[in-house]
Write an enzyme that holds these catalytic residues in place. Structure first.
Site, PDB file in Angstrom:
ATOM      1  N   TYR A  11       0.102  -0.065   9.935  1.00  0.00           N
ATOM      2  CA  TYR A  11      -0.264  -0.756   8.689  1.00  0.00           C
ATOM      3  C   TYR A  11       0.885  -0.664   7.683  1.00  0.00           C
ATOM      4  O   TYR A  11       1.346  -1.678   7.135  1.00  0.00           O
ATOM      5  CB  TYR A  11      -1.535  -0.116   8.145  1.00  0.00           C
ATOM      6  CG  TYR A  11      -2.041  -0.640   6.827  1.00  0.00           C
ATOM      7  CD1 TYR A  11      -2.384  -1.977   6.662  1.00  0.00           C
ATOM      8  CD2 TYR A  11      -2.211   0.223   5.741  1.00  0.00           C
ATOM      9  CE1 TYR A  11      -2.877  -2.444   5.452  1.00  0.00           C
ATOM     10  CE2 TYR A  11      -2.711  -0.228   4.533  1.00  0.00           C
ATOM     11  CZ  TYR A  11      -3.037  -1.554   4.386  1.00  0.00           C
ATOM     12  OH  TYR A  11      -3.527  -2.014   3.188  1.00  0.00           O
ATOM     13  N   LYS A  66       3.336  -3.677   6.233  1.00  0.00           N
ATOM     14  CA  LYS A  66       3.462  -3.946   4.795  1.00  0.00           C
ATOM     15  C   LYS A  66       4.925  -3.853   4.361  1.00  0.00           C
ATOM     16  O   LYS A  66       5.425  -4.698   3.621  1.00  0.00           O
ATOM     17  CB  LYS A  66       2.616  -2.946   3.990  1.00  0.00           C
ATOM     18  CG  LYS A  66       1.109  -3.175   4.098  1.00  0.00           C
ATOM     19  CD  LYS A  66       0.685  -4.433   3.364  1.00  0.00           C
ATOM     20  CE  LYS A  66      -0.817  -4.596   3.303  1.00  0.00           C
ATOM     21  NZ  LYS A  66      -1.223  -5.893   2.737  1.00  0.00           N
ATOM     22  N   SER A  70       0.829  -1.212   0.000  1.00  0.00           N
ATOM     23  CA  SER A  70       0.000   0.000   0.000  1.00  0.00           C
ATOM     24  C   SER A  70       0.858   1.254   0.000  1.00  0.00           C
ATOM     25  O   SER A  70       2.023   1.221   0.431  1.00  0.00           O
ATOM     26  CB  SER A  70      -0.858  -0.031   1.269  1.00  0.00           C
ATOM     27  OG  SER A  70      -1.316   1.238   1.602  1.00  0.00           O
TER      28      SER A  70
HETATM   29  N1  NAD Z   1      -8.761  -1.762  -1.042  1.00  0.00           N
HETATM   30  C1  NAD Z   1      -7.780  -0.870  -1.097  1.00  0.00           C
HETATM   31  O1  NAD Z   1      -8.000   0.330  -1.386  1.00  0.00           O
HETATM   32  C2  NAD Z   1      -6.353  -1.303  -0.838  1.00  0.00           C
HETATM   33  C3  NAD Z   1      -5.343  -0.328  -0.889  1.00  0.00           C
HETATM   34  C4  NAD Z   1      -4.026  -0.716  -0.631  1.00  0.00           C
HETATM   35  C5  NAD Z   1      -3.727  -2.045  -0.363  1.00  0.00           C
HETATM   36  N2  NAD Z   1      -4.730  -2.978  -0.306  1.00  0.00           N
HETATM   37  C6  NAD Z   1      -4.357  -4.359   0.007  1.00  0.00           C
HETATM   38  O2  NAD Z   1      -5.022  -5.254  -0.875  1.00  0.00           O
HETATM   39  C7  NAD Z   1      -5.344  -6.466  -0.182  1.00  0.00           C
HETATM   40  C8  NAD Z   1      -6.828  -6.778  -0.331  1.00  0.00           C
HETATM   41  O3  NAD Z   1      -7.583  -5.646   0.117  1.00  0.00           O
HETATM   42  P1  NAD Z   1      -9.176  -5.693   0.275  1.00  0.00           P
HETATM   43  O4  NAD Z   1      -9.652  -4.300   0.103  1.00  0.00           O
HETATM   44  O5  NAD Z   1      -9.736  -6.784  -0.547  1.00  0.00           O
HETATM   45  O6  NAD Z   1      -9.280  -6.076   1.831  1.00  0.00           O
HETATM   46  P2  NAD Z   1     -10.464  -6.861   2.599  1.00  0.00           P
HETATM   47  O7  NAD Z   1     -10.409  -6.372   4.024  1.00  0.00           O
HETATM   48  O8  NAD Z   1     -11.741  -6.756   1.859  1.00  0.00           O
HETATM   49  O9  NAD Z   1      -9.953  -8.386   2.553  1.00  0.00           O
HETATM   50  C9  NAD Z   1      -8.949  -8.877   3.407  1.00  0.00           C
HETATM   51  C10 NAD Z   1      -9.307 -10.316   3.746  1.00  0.00           C
HETATM   52  O10 NAD Z   1      -8.294 -10.865   4.617  1.00  0.00           O
HETATM   53  C11 NAD Z   1      -8.951 -11.797   5.458  1.00  0.00           C
HETATM   54  N3  NAD Z   1      -8.161 -12.096   6.654  1.00  0.00           N
HETATM   55  C12 NAD Z   1      -7.860 -11.250   7.660  1.00  0.00           C
HETATM   56  N4  NAD Z   1      -7.173 -11.921   8.619  1.00  0.00           N
HETATM   57  C13 NAD Z   1      -7.023 -13.200   8.182  1.00  0.00           C
HETATM   58  C14 NAD Z   1      -6.417 -14.359   8.726  1.00  0.00           C
HETATM   59  N5  NAD Z   1      -5.826 -14.345   9.929  1.00  0.00           N
HETATM   60  N6  NAD Z   1      -6.441 -15.509   8.014  1.00  0.00           N
HETATM   61  C15 NAD Z   1      -7.056 -15.555   6.802  1.00  0.00           C
HETATM   62  N7  NAD Z   1      -7.678 -14.482   6.235  1.00  0.00           N
HETATM   63  C16 NAD Z   1      -7.653 -13.308   6.921  1.00  0.00           C
HETATM   64  C17 NAD Z   1     -10.257 -11.093   5.814  1.00  0.00           C
HETATM   65  O11 NAD Z   1     -11.240 -12.019   6.310  1.00  0.00           O
HETATM   66  C18 NAD Z   1     -10.645 -10.450   4.491  1.00  0.00           C
HETATM   67  O12 NAD Z   1     -11.565 -11.248   3.772  1.00  0.00           O
HETATM   68  C19 NAD Z   1      -4.891  -6.277   1.254  1.00  0.00           C
HETATM   69  O13 NAD Z   1      -3.625  -6.876   1.418  1.00  0.00           O
HETATM   70  C20 NAD Z   1      -4.776  -4.774   1.386  1.00  0.00           C
HETATM   71  O14 NAD Z   1      -3.829  -4.413   2.366  1.00  0.00           O
HETATM   72  C21 NAD Z   1      -6.037  -2.634  -0.536  1.00  0.00           C
END
Ligand code: NAD
Length: 334
Positions: free
Chosen positions: A149, A153, A125
Site C-alpha cells: 500500500y 502511494k 498515507s
Molecule cells: N481513511 C483513512 O484513515 C485514510 C488514511 C490514509 C489515506 N487514506 C486515503 O484516502 C482516500 C480515501 O479513503 P477512504 O477511507 O474514503 O477509502 P474507501 O475505501 O472508503 O474509498 C475508496 C473508494 O475507491 C473506490 N475504488 C476502488 N477501486 C476503484 C476502481 N478501480 N475504480 C473506481 N473506484 C474504485 C472504492 O469503490 C471506494 O468507494 C484513499 O486514497 C486512501 O488511501 C485514507
C-alpha cells in the site's frame, strides 16, 4: 473559474464527506461535481452533479470523466484506491488501482488540462514510511515503505510531483494520518481497531482490542498518529485553496496535521463519554502481528509546515472526537 470538481472514489467514506463539504465551502461558489467510483456514487442533495459508475483502471472510462456535460474539471480529488490490507493481500490489484490507474488519471489531466493546468489533489498515507524513523517525522524524513500500500502511494506521489514540476498539472499530495472514528462495520484493516474500540462500545456492541491482554497492559501505551474526519475534510477543502507558490519548491507532499493518541488515551476518552458500561464492552486479546505492524508506523509528525500552509489540527485530543461520534450515532449518521 468554473469551480467544477471531479472526485474519484466518491462512493467511499471520505469521498462522500468531501462532496458534501465542497457544496457548503464559501470559497468554492456554485460548485459543480463530477463524482466517479466503481460503485455508484451518491450526489449531495443540493448539488449540481453528475455521477459515473466506472472502473477507473482503463483509459476510456477515465477520459469519459472529462467529457461530461459539466466540461473539464478545474480540480480533481483523486481518492479512489485499494486500502492497506486489500493491496497487501492482492498485490496485482493494488498495483493496478493505486499506481497504474493514477498514472492514467494524471495523463488524462495533462491532456485535458493542456490550456490551464488542473489542480490534482492526491490522497496518500503515513504508510509510505517504514524502517528506522526519527522520533518526529519532518518534511525531510525519507519515506521507505515496507508494504504494498505504502509503495503504491509513494510511486504515485513521485508521478504527481514530476507532472507538477513539468507544469502538466498543479499537484497537491496530502499524506493522511489514521482517521478516527470511521463509521460503519469493522473493516479488515490492521488499523481498524483504532476506530473499533470507540465505535462498537458506543453502539453497545462488544469489541476485541488486539493490543494488550487487559486494561492494565503496558502495550496500551502504543501511540498512533490520528486526526478526526471533520478536521481532515476541512483540510481536503483547504488543499484546493493553498496558493501553488506556498509549497516547498522541490515537493508537493504535505503530511496533514494530526496528533498522537495511545490506545490507553482512546479508552480513557471512551469511558468519559460512554461511561464504564462502554469501557466494559472492550475485550482484549493481544495479537503480536497486528501490534508489530501498527508499531512500525510513525506516531509523531512535526505539524509546522502544514500549519504554515493554512491546514488545521484537532484541538483537545481524543475526547471531543469521541463526543462528536456519540452525537453522530444519536443523529443516526454513524
Ligand atoms: N481513511 C483513512 O484513515 C485514510 C488514511 C490514509 C489515506 N487514506 C486515503 O484516502 C482516500 C480515501 O479513503 P477512504 O477511507 O474514503 O477509502 P474507501 O475505501 O472508503 O474509498 C475508496 C473508494 O475507491 C473506490 N475504488 C476502488 N477501486 C476503484 C476502481 N478501480 N475504480 C473506481 N473506484 C474504485 C472504492 O469503490 C471506494 O468507494 C484513499 O486514497 C486512501 O488511501 C485514507
Amino acid at each position: 473559474m468554473s469551480n467544477t470538481v471531479l472526485i474519484t472514489g466518491a462512493a467511499g467514506w471520505l469521498g462522500g464527506l468531501l462532496a458534501e463539504a465542497l457544496v457548503s465551502d464559501p470559497k468554492t461558489l456554485n460548485v459543480r461535481l463530477i463524482l466517479a467510483d466503481i460503485v455508484e456514487p451518491k450526489a449531495p442533495k443540493s448539488a449540481k452533479a453528475v455521477t459515473l459508475k466506472a472502473d477507473l483502471t482503463a483509459k476510456e472510462p477515465i477520459d469519459a470523466l472529462f467529457k461530461t456535460e459539466l466540461g473539464i474539471p478545474d480540480t480533481i480529488y483523486c481518492l479512489h484506491g485499494i486500502m492497506s490490507r486489500g493491496s497487501e493481500d492482492n498485490f496485482d490489484l493494488g498495483l493496478k488501482v493505486n499506481v497504474d490507474s493514477i498514472r492514467l488519471m494524471l495523463q488524462a489531466a495533462r491532456e485535458f488540462g493542456a490550456k490551464s493546468p488542473i489542480k490534482f489533489i492526491f490522497t496518500s498515507s503515513l504508510a509510505v514510511y517504514g524502517g528506522p524513523l526519527p522520533h518526529t517525522v519532518t518534511p525531510d524524513t525519507i519515506a521507505t515503505p515496507e508494504g504494498a500500500y505504502g509503495m503504491g502511494k509513494l510511486t504515485s506521489e513521485l508521478l504527481v510531483n514530476e507532472y507538477s514540476r513539468r507544469g502538466f498539472i498543479d499537484g497537491r499530495i496530502i499524506r493522511l494520518p489514521t482517521i478516527v472514528v470511521r463509521p460503519g462495520v469493522p473493516s479488515a484493516a490492521t488499523s481498524a481497531f483504532i476506530s473499533g474500540v470507540i465505535r462498537e462500545p458506543l453502539k453497545g456492541i462488544e469489541c476485541l482490542c488486539p493490543i494488550g491482554d487487559s486494561i492494565d497492559s503496558p502495550e496500551l501505551d502504543l501511540p498512533s498518529w490520528v486526526a478526526s474526519p471533520e478536521t481532515t475534510i476541512k483540510n481536503f477543502v483547504a488543499a484546493k485553496h493553498v496558493p501553488a507558490e506556498k509549497f516547498l519548491s522541490h515537493t508537493r507532499v504535505v503530511c496533514l496535521p494530526g496528533f498522537t493518541a495511545t490506545v490507553r488515551e482512546e479508552l480513557q476518552a471512551l469511558e468519559k463519554v460512554g461511561g464504564k458500561k462502554a469501557l466494559d464492552l472492550v475485550k482484549f486479546k493481544d495479537d503480536p502481528i497486528n501490534r508489530r505492524i501498527v508499531s512500525s508506523w510513525p506516531p509523531r509528525f512535526d505539524n509546522s509546515y502544514p500549519l504554515s500552509l493554512g491546514f488545521i489540527v484537532d484541538e483537545g485530543g481524543m475526547e471531543p472526537i469521541v463526543r462528536q461520534f456519540q452525537k453522530d450515532i444519536e443523529a443516526g449518521i454513524a
